[in-house]
Scaffold this motif. Structure first.
Motif, PDB file in Angstrom:
ATOM      1  N   ALA A  46      23.655 -48.877  28.728  1.00 18.82           N
ATOM      2  CA  ALA A  46      24.913 -49.351  29.301  1.00 18.82           C
ATOM      3  C   ALA A  46      26.057 -48.386  29.034  1.00 18.82           C
ATOM      4  O   ALA A  46      27.052 -48.382  29.772  1.00 18.82           O
ATOM      5  CB  ALA A  46      25.256 -50.734  28.743  1.00 18.82           C
ATOM      6  N   ARG A  47      25.900 -47.548  28.018  1.00 17.06           N
ATOM      7  CA  ARG A  47      26.950 -46.578  27.673  1.00 17.06           C
ATOM      8  C   ARG A  47      26.568 -45.154  28.048  1.00 17.06           C
ATOM      9  O   ARG A  47      27.076 -44.187  27.499  1.00 17.06           O
ATOM     10  CB  ARG A  47      27.259 -46.668  26.174  1.00 17.06           C
ATOM     11  N   ARG A  48      25.685 -45.017  29.025  1.00 11.32           N
ATOM     12  CA  ARG A  48      25.235 -43.685  29.449  1.00 11.32           C
ATOM     13  C   ARG A  48      26.372 -42.858  30.015  1.00 11.32           C
ATOM     14  O   ARG A  48      26.400 -41.635  29.870  1.00 11.32           O
ATOM     15  CB  ARG A  48      24.103 -43.808  30.468  1.00 11.32           C
ATOM     16  N   HIS A  49      27.333 -43.513  30.672  1.00  9.53           N
ATOM     17  CA  HIS A  49      28.466 -42.762  31.232  1.00  9.53           C
ATOM     18  C   HIS A  49      29.372 -42.240  30.116  1.00  9.53           C
ATOM     19  O   HIS A  49      29.920 -41.135  30.226  1.00  9.53           O
ATOM     20  CB  HIS A  49      29.254 -43.651  32.190  1.00  9.53           C
ATOM     21  N   PHE A  50      29.509 -43.027  29.058  1.00  7.83           N
ATOM     22  CA  PHE A  50      30.279 -42.549  27.901  1.00  7.83           C
ATOM     23  C   PHE A  50      29.592 -41.344  27.266  1.00  7.83           C
ATOM     24  O   PHE A  50      30.252 -40.378  26.878  1.00  7.83           O
ATOM     25  CB  PHE A  50      30.427 -43.669  26.872  1.00  7.83           C
ATOM     26  N   ILE A  51      28.257 -41.380  27.159  1.00  4.93           N
ATOM     27  CA  ILE A  51      27.514 -40.286  26.537  1.00  4.93           C
ATOM     28  C   ILE A  51      27.730 -38.989  27.314  1.00  4.93           C
ATOM     29  O   ILE A  51      28.012 -37.940  26.729  1.00  4.93           O
ATOM     30  CB  ILE A  51      26.015 -40.639  26.460  1.00  4.93           C
ATOM     31  N   SER A  52      27.603 -39.049  28.632  1.00  4.07           N
ATOM     32  CA  SER A  52      27.772 -37.838  29.443  1.00  4.07           C
ATOM     33  C   SER A  52      29.222 -37.359  29.432  1.00  4.07           C
ATOM     34  O   SER A  52      29.484 -36.149  29.346  1.00  4.07           O
ATOM     35  CB  SER A  52      27.305 -38.103  30.881  1.00  4.07           C
ATOM     36  N   ALA A  53      30.173 -38.297  29.503  1.00  4.53           N
ATOM     37  CA  ALA A  53      31.588 -37.907  29.500  1.00  4.53           C
ATOM     38  C   ALA A  53      31.982 -37.315  28.141  1.00  4.53           C
ATOM     39  O   ALA A  53      32.732 -36.332  28.076  1.00  4.53           O
ATOM     40  CB  ALA A  53      32.466 -39.112  29.820  1.00  4.53           C
TER      41      ALA A  53
END
Length: 304
Positions: A46-53
């Motif tokens: 669910a936090r994959r976008h945070f990881i990439s950003a």
């Protein structure tokens, strides 16, 4: 008439079982408790976008104070390659035994730097970001994974320069270059797993970060970055167990796969036996094992 003093009976502290029952009755849970493994995976996804950003932001800020900026992403491994070429290729004569020594060396340096930087960043992932860990609630594995992703992004940026170097030294573009994609996926999985292992160790003992440069430098020297393991393995005076250990060394496995994919003079017979099986095995062992090892200490990060 005598006055009788009545003292109240001592109050009994509630037992742990009473508190647990009370909390369960009102839907309360322990703050920062470790979730189950499937739930942890879902939280991480669910936090994959945070990881990439987060990875992209760290990569952008890494050289923000330097005048050449992101150029150092390419210049650093190239300068290392130039130093190693002079020492090992010229002074020690290693290039005499290796065809296309410059592409061979530069590919090894770029691929090794990916592993080295991922592990070093992972070692400090928790201890170096305590403010973030203590202020926000999120699966802590996001930090070492994002640092490994940052190094992958840096490698992909550097691969453009690597392609130019290969072409300048007469290495043609071939269909085998596509093999670099699965090789990098497996190496990233391995790097992320080792990063999570080191993140847990570094969170408990920050001094490990001071020791890791020496460990990684020794690992580099036995990984065939500057010399050919295949050539050394042909020497009869080398014990068989040493040859096997050199060939199944995970760093050497991923370096050899990238050389096989990109350099046409690096043939299949120079690869260790069952190299793809070894690459998958190391990726699964480090990736899955490192993830579970990190998850087991989830509730301890940022405390103490």
């Amino acid at each position: 008439m005598s006055q009788v003093l009545h003292t109240p009976p001592p109050t009994r502290a509630p037992a742990d079982g009473d508190l647990a029952a009370l909390a369960a009755r009102h839907g309360l849970s322990v703050s920062g408790a470790r979730p189950s493994l499937p739930q942890y995976v879902r939280q991480l996804w669910a936090r994959r976008h945070f990881i990439s950003a987060f990875a992209t932001a760290k990569l952008t800020a890494q050289y923000s104070q330097a005048k050449l900026g992101q150029v150092w992403q390419v210049m650093t491994p190239l300068l290392n390659a130039a130093v190693y070429y002079f020492i090992f290729g010229v002074l020690l004569g290693t290039k005499q035994d290796v065809a296309d020594y410059v592409p061979f060396l530069v590919t090894g340096i770029f691929v090794w730097t990916f592993t080295q930087s991922s592990i070093m960043a992972g070692t400090r992932a928790i201890s170096g970001n305590l403010g973030l860990v203590r202020a926000l609630h999120f699966p802590r594995a996001a930090l070492p994974i994002s640092f490994a992703l940052q190094q992958l992004q840096q490698l992909l940026f550097s691969m453009c320069a690597l392609a130019v170097i290969l072409l300048c030294f007469g290495v043609p573009v071939g269909a085998s270059w596509l093999l670099a994609v699965p090789a990098l996926v497996l190496q990233f999985t391995f790097n992320a797993g080792v990063s999570m292992i080191m993140a847990r160790l570094g969170a408990k003992t920050p001094d490990i970060a001071q020791l890791m440069p020496f460990v990684l430098r020794t690992w580099m020297y036995v990984s065939g970055v500057m010399w050919s393991i295949d050539t050394i393995a042909k020497h009869d005076d080398l014990p068989h167990i040493v040859t096997v250990l050199l060939q199944i060394n995970p760093a050497a496995v991923y370096i050899d796969l990238m050389r096989f994919a990109l350099i046409d003079s690096f043939q299949a017979h120079q690869l260790p036996p069952h190299v793809w099986a070894a690459a998958v095995g190391w990726a699964l062992l480090a990736g899955v094992g490192g993830f579970i090892y990190f998850w087991k200490a989830e509730e301890t990060y940022g405390r103490g």
